[in-house]
Design a protein around this motif. Sequence first.
Motif, PDB file in Angstrom:
ATOM      1  N   LEU A  38       2.613   0.403  -4.874  1.00 44.72           N
ATOM      2  CA  LEU A  38       1.610  -0.500  -5.426  1.00 44.72           C
ATOM      3  C   LEU A  38       2.260  -1.400  -6.454  1.00 44.72           C
ATOM      4  O   LEU A  38       3.120  -0.956  -7.218  1.00 44.72           O
ATOM      5  CB  LEU A  38       0.480   0.295  -6.092  1.00 44.72           C
ATOM      6  CG  LEU A  38      -0.266   1.233  -5.158  1.00 44.72           C
ATOM      7  CD1 LEU A  38       0.188   2.648  -5.374  1.00 44.72           C
ATOM      8  CD2 LEU A  38      -1.739   1.102  -5.333  1.00 44.72           C
ATOM      9  N   ASP A  39       1.838  -2.653  -6.493  1.00 43.48           N
ATOM     10  CA  ASP A  39       2.364  -3.613  -7.452  1.00 43.48           C
ATOM     11  C   ASP A  39       1.197  -4.174  -8.244  1.00 43.48           C
ATOM     12  O   ASP A  39       0.461  -5.031  -7.762  1.00 43.48           O
ATOM     13  CB  ASP A  39       3.105  -4.728  -6.716  1.00 43.48           C
ATOM     14  CG  ASP A  39       3.721  -5.752  -7.649  1.00 43.48           C
ATOM     15  OD1 ASP A  39       3.661  -5.560  -8.881  1.00 43.48           O
ATOM     16  OD2 ASP A  39       4.259  -6.749  -7.157  1.00 43.48           O
ATOM     17  N   SER A  51      -3.131  -0.371 -10.499  1.00 39.82           N
ATOM     18  CA  SER A  51      -2.247   0.306  -9.546  1.00 39.82           C
ATOM     19  C   SER A  51      -2.368   1.820  -9.678  1.00 39.82           C
ATOM     20  O   SER A  51      -2.348   2.543  -8.686  1.00 39.82           O
ATOM     21  CB  SER A  51      -0.795  -0.164  -9.687  1.00 39.82           C
ATOM     22  OG  SER A  51      -0.216   0.249 -10.891  1.00 39.82           O
ATOM     23  N   SER A  85      -9.624  -0.072  -3.135  1.00 34.91           N
ATOM     24  CA  SER A  85      -9.993  -1.397  -3.628  1.00 34.91           C
ATOM     25  C   SER A  85     -11.353  -1.357  -4.326  1.00 34.91           C
ATOM     26  O   SER A  85     -11.528  -1.957  -5.398  1.00 34.91           O
ATOM     27  CB  SER A  85     -10.026  -2.390  -2.465  1.00 34.91           C
ATOM     28  OG  SER A  85     -10.435  -3.665  -2.907  1.00 34.91           O
ATOM     29  N   THR A  97      -4.134  -5.250  -7.941  1.00 34.70           N
ATOM     30  CA  THR A  97      -2.898  -4.649  -7.441  1.00 34.70           C
ATOM     31  C   THR A  97      -2.767  -4.920  -5.951  1.00 34.70           C
ATOM     32  O   THR A  97      -3.765  -5.147  -5.263  1.00 34.70           O
ATOM     33  CB  THR A  97      -2.865  -3.127  -7.715  1.00 34.70           C
ATOM     34  OG1 THR A  97      -1.570  -2.618  -7.385  1.00 34.70           O
ATOM     35  CG2 THR A  97      -3.926  -2.380  -6.919  1.00 34.70           C
ATOM     36  N   THR A  98      -1.546  -4.913  -5.480  1.00 34.51           N
ATOM     37  CA  THR A  98      -1.281  -4.919  -4.041  1.00 34.51           C
ATOM     38  C   THR A  98      -0.864  -3.507  -3.648  1.00 34.51           C
ATOM     39  O   THR A  98      -0.491  -2.709  -4.502  1.00 34.51           O
ATOM     40  CB  THR A  98      -0.164  -5.916  -3.669  1.00 34.51           C
ATOM     41  OG1 THR A  98       1.037  -5.504  -4.329  1.00 34.51           O
ATOM     42  CG2 THR A  98      -0.521  -7.330  -4.078  1.00 34.51           C
TER      43      THR A  98
END
Length: 107
Positions: A38-39, A51, A85, A97-98
């Motif tokens: 996670l970023d 994250s 999410s 976060t991604t």
Amino acid sequence: MEDMKFAFYSLSIPSSEHPDSNEDSIAYDSKGNWAVVLDGLGGTKAGKEASNKALEVIKLSLDGWNQDDDFRAGEKLKTIIEEASLAVSQEVPDGLTTVVVTKIVSL
């Protein structure tokens, strides 16, 4: 998959713009055959918290993975990411976060 062995290694390097602050989260489970990266977005107020929250939700779901889930892995991973999410948007509204989730399955 009893005859396959996996090794996981991870490294996260913070941005040169903020070398003392890294908002990434990384986790893996070699017995569960999964890895998550996670970023957290540094331009938001709570990237690290986002994250971390997403990782918490994802780990719980992956830890509950059963063999029947292997046959619908794509659908299951999509649901897991959507749940993470939703948790982030509800519990860490100032963070983004991604995420990348990898699950190795046996069919």
